[in-house]
Design an enzyme around this catalytic site. Structure first.
Site, mmCIF file in Angstrom:
data_model
loop_
_atom_site.group_PDB
_atom_site.id
_atom_site.type_symbol
_atom_site.label_atom_id
_atom_site.label_comp_id
_atom_site.label_asym_id
_atom_site.label_seq_id
_atom_site.Cartn_x
_atom_site.Cartn_y
_atom_site.Cartn_z
ATOM 1 N N HIS A 1 -26.527 -14.309 -36.519
ATOM 2 C CA HIS A 1 -27.430 -13.379 -36.905
ATOM 3 C C HIS A 1 -26.923 -11.957 -36.387
ATOM 4 O O HIS A 1 -26.851 -11.057 -37.087
ATOM 5 C CB HIS A 1 -28.942 -13.534 -35.669
ATOM 6 C CG HIS A 1 -29.732 -12.419 -35.888
ATOM 7 N ND1 HIS A 1 -29.904 -11.289 -35.247
ATOM 8 C CD2 HIS A 1 -30.906 -12.707 -36.818
ATOM 9 C CE1 HIS A 1 -31.074 -10.689 -35.626
ATOM 10 N NE2 HIS A 1 -31.572 -11.359 -36.505
ATOM 11 N N SER B 1 -34.930 -8.020 -39.272
ATOM 12 C CA SER B 1 -33.923 -7.818 -38.641
ATOM 13 C C SER B 1 -32.789 -7.205 -39.501
ATOM 14 O O SER B 1 -31.745 -6.658 -39.087
ATOM 15 C CB SER B 1 -33.481 -9.215 -38.174
ATOM 16 O OG SER B 1 -34.082 -9.506 -37.018
ATOM 17 N N ASP C 1 -26.987 -7.847 -30.003
ATOM 18 C CA ASP C 1 -27.595 -9.021 -30.834
ATOM 19 C C ASP C 1 -27.081 -10.319 -30.182
ATOM 20 O O ASP C 1 -26.127 -10.196 -29.177
ATOM 21 C CB ASP C 1 -26.835 -8.935 -32.201
ATOM 22 C CG ASP C 1 -28.066 -9.623 -33.078
ATOM 23 O OD1 ASP C 1 -28.351 -10.898 -33.155
ATOM 24 O OD2 ASP C 1 -28.503 -9.004 -34.009
#
Length: 374
Positions: free
Chosen positions: A113, A270, A45
C-alpha cells in the site's frame, strides 16, 4: 503560437494507462512547474519500498545524518534516519511489540500500500519506466507506521509518523488511512503539523457515506485537506463525500508502483490522496513562501465544479482537482487572481449554538488566504 504540453516518457503514461492525469490537466501544469527537489512529501503508510526502481531517485536523504554510524547526528531522537523511519518494525501476533528501525521497507511484498501511494505522489518521472508521479521532481520521505507483515493490517503509529514528518520539516504529509473516533490528542498533532508548516492531506474513506454524518479521522479534522475520489465529473461508487471532503481526484483503477520493481492497479481514496499531495507539492514549488492553509485553499478554489449535478449537491461535492489551474491562478498573470476565503467561526449571539431554523443573529469571522477580495 501554440502551447507545449509536456509529456514524460514513463511507460504507463505514454501508453495511456494513466489517462486520468489529463483529466486534471497535469501536462499543462508541468509546463509551469515540474516541482522542486527542495519540496518534500512525507508518505505515512504501512511500508514503502524506497529502493523501487521508480522511487529511489526521488527518495529524500537526511542531510543532517551520517549514514550507518550508529549516532543520532541531528539529535532528533532517531538514529541513522537517512531515508525516513520505521515506527513499528517486525510486529507480529506472537510478538506484539513495536521494534522501530531506520528502514521503512518491509520484507513482505504483499505489504504494497505505501509503495503504491508513494509512486502516485512523486514517482521518478521522465525516466523511461513505470509511472509518472504528480509531484515529478519533489522528494518523498518514506515513513512506515504499520507492521512488516501484511497479515497484520492497519496503521499502528500514524500520528507518531505525522509528528516526526512535521519535525523534519516536511512540506506535505500524505495519509491514505483513517477511521472513526475523535481524539483531541490526535487533533493536537494535526494542528502542530500545521504550525510547523506541514500540510496534512488525508483520504475521506471508502465507505460510500457522508463524512459529515459519519466522520473519519484525520480526514474530518479542521486543518486537513481531505480528498475523495471521482473520475472527472463522476463520483466514485466507494468514495466518502460531504462538506468535510474538500476536493476530489482520480481513485479508481490507478496504476502505480508496488514492491520488487513491479506495478499494479488499485482503487480507493487511498490513491486519490497522494495524487493531490503531489499537486500540493507542485503548488509549494511555485509558491515556496506560502503557508499550508494557502496551498490547501489554492487547490480547492481552482477545482472544476463538475461533480455536483444540481445546486443542492454543490456543497457536498465541491470539485475535481485541476492541477493546471492550481499552478496558473494567483501566479504570474495578475489577471488570473482568485481569493481564498474561509469561514473561521460563526456563533449565535447570546447563545452557544444554533439549534433550529428560526431567524438568528450571527457573528462570523472570515479570513482571506489568497488574492484580494471585495
Amino acid at each position: 503560437i501554440r502551447e507545449t504540453y509536456y509529456t514524460p516518457n514513463d511507460t504507463y503514461f505514454k501508453n495511456g494507462t494513466q489517462y486520468y492525469m489529463d483529466l486534471m490537466q497535469i501536462r499543462k501544469a508541468w509546463d509551469i512547474s515540474k516541482g522542486s527537489p527542495d519540496v518534500t512529501i512525507a508518505i505515512i503508510d504501512g511500508a514503502i519500498d524506497w529502493t523501487h526502481e521508480d522511487l529511489i531517485d526521488n527518495i529524500w536523504t537526511n542531510p543532517n545524518e551520517v549514514p550507518d554510524n550508529g549516532i543520532d547526528d541531528d539529535q532528533n531522537g532517531y538514529i541513522d534516519d537517512i531515508h525516513g523511519w520505521d515506527f513499528v518494525g517486525n510486529y507480529t501476533i506472537n510478538n506484539p511489540v513495536f521494534q522501530p528501525d531506520n528502514d521503512p521497507k518491509a520484507s513482505d511484498p504483499a505489504n504494497f500500500h505505501g509503495t503504491h501511494t508513494a509512486g502516485l505522489a512523486s514517482a521518478t518521472t521522465d525516466n523511461s519506466k513505470g509511472i509518472a508521479g504528480t509531484g515529478f521532481n519533489c522528494k518523498i520521505i518514506p515513513i512506515k507506521v504499520g507492521a512488516d507483515t501484511s497479515a497484520i493490517g492497519g496503521i499502528l503509529a500514524g500520528y507518531d509518523g505525522i509528528l516526526y514528518a512535521a519535525n523534519l520539516g516536511a512540506d506535505i504529509i500524505s495519509c491514505s488511512w483513517g477511521g472513526p473516533g475523535y481524539s483531541p490528542a490526535e487533533e493536537d498533532i494535526i494542528n502542530t503539523a500545521l504550525a510547523k508548516g506541514s500540510l496534512v492531506v488525508a483520504a475521506s474513506g471508502n465507505q460510500a457515506r457522508s463524512l459529515d454524518e459519519s466522520p473519519s479521522y484525520p480526514a474530518a479534522f479542521k486543518n486537513v485537506l481531505t480528498v475523495g475520489s471521482s473520475l472527472g465529473s463522476t463520483l466514485s461508487s466507494f468514495s466518502n463525500y460531504g462538506i468535510l471532503t474538500d476536493v476530489y481526484a482520480p481513485g479508481g483503477n490507478i496504476m502505480s508502483s508496488v514492491p520488487d520493481n513491479k506495478y499494479r492497479m488499485e482503487s480507493g481514496t487511498s490513491m486519490a490522496t497522494p495524487i493531490v499531495a503531489g499537486v500540493a507539492a507542485l503548488v509549494k514549488s511555485v509558491h515556496p513562501d506560502w503557508s499550508p492553509s494557502q496551498i490547501a485553499k489554492q487547490i480547492r478554489i481552482t477545482c472544476d465544479r463538475i461533480i455536483a449535478k444540481n445546486e443542492a449537491q454543490a456543497p457536498y461535492l465541491y470539485g475535481f482537482v485541476n492541477a493546471f489551474k492550481a499552478l496558473q491562478y494567483n501566479n504570474i498573470d495578475t489577471t488570473l487572481l482568485l481569493p481564498g476565503i474561509a469561514l473561521l467561526n460563526a456563533i449565535k449571539l447570546n447563545s452557544p449554538s444554533i439549534t433550529d431554523y428560526s431567524l438568528n443573529d450571527i457573528r462570523a469571522t472570515f479570513t482571506n488566504y489568497l488574492s484580494p477580495a471585495e
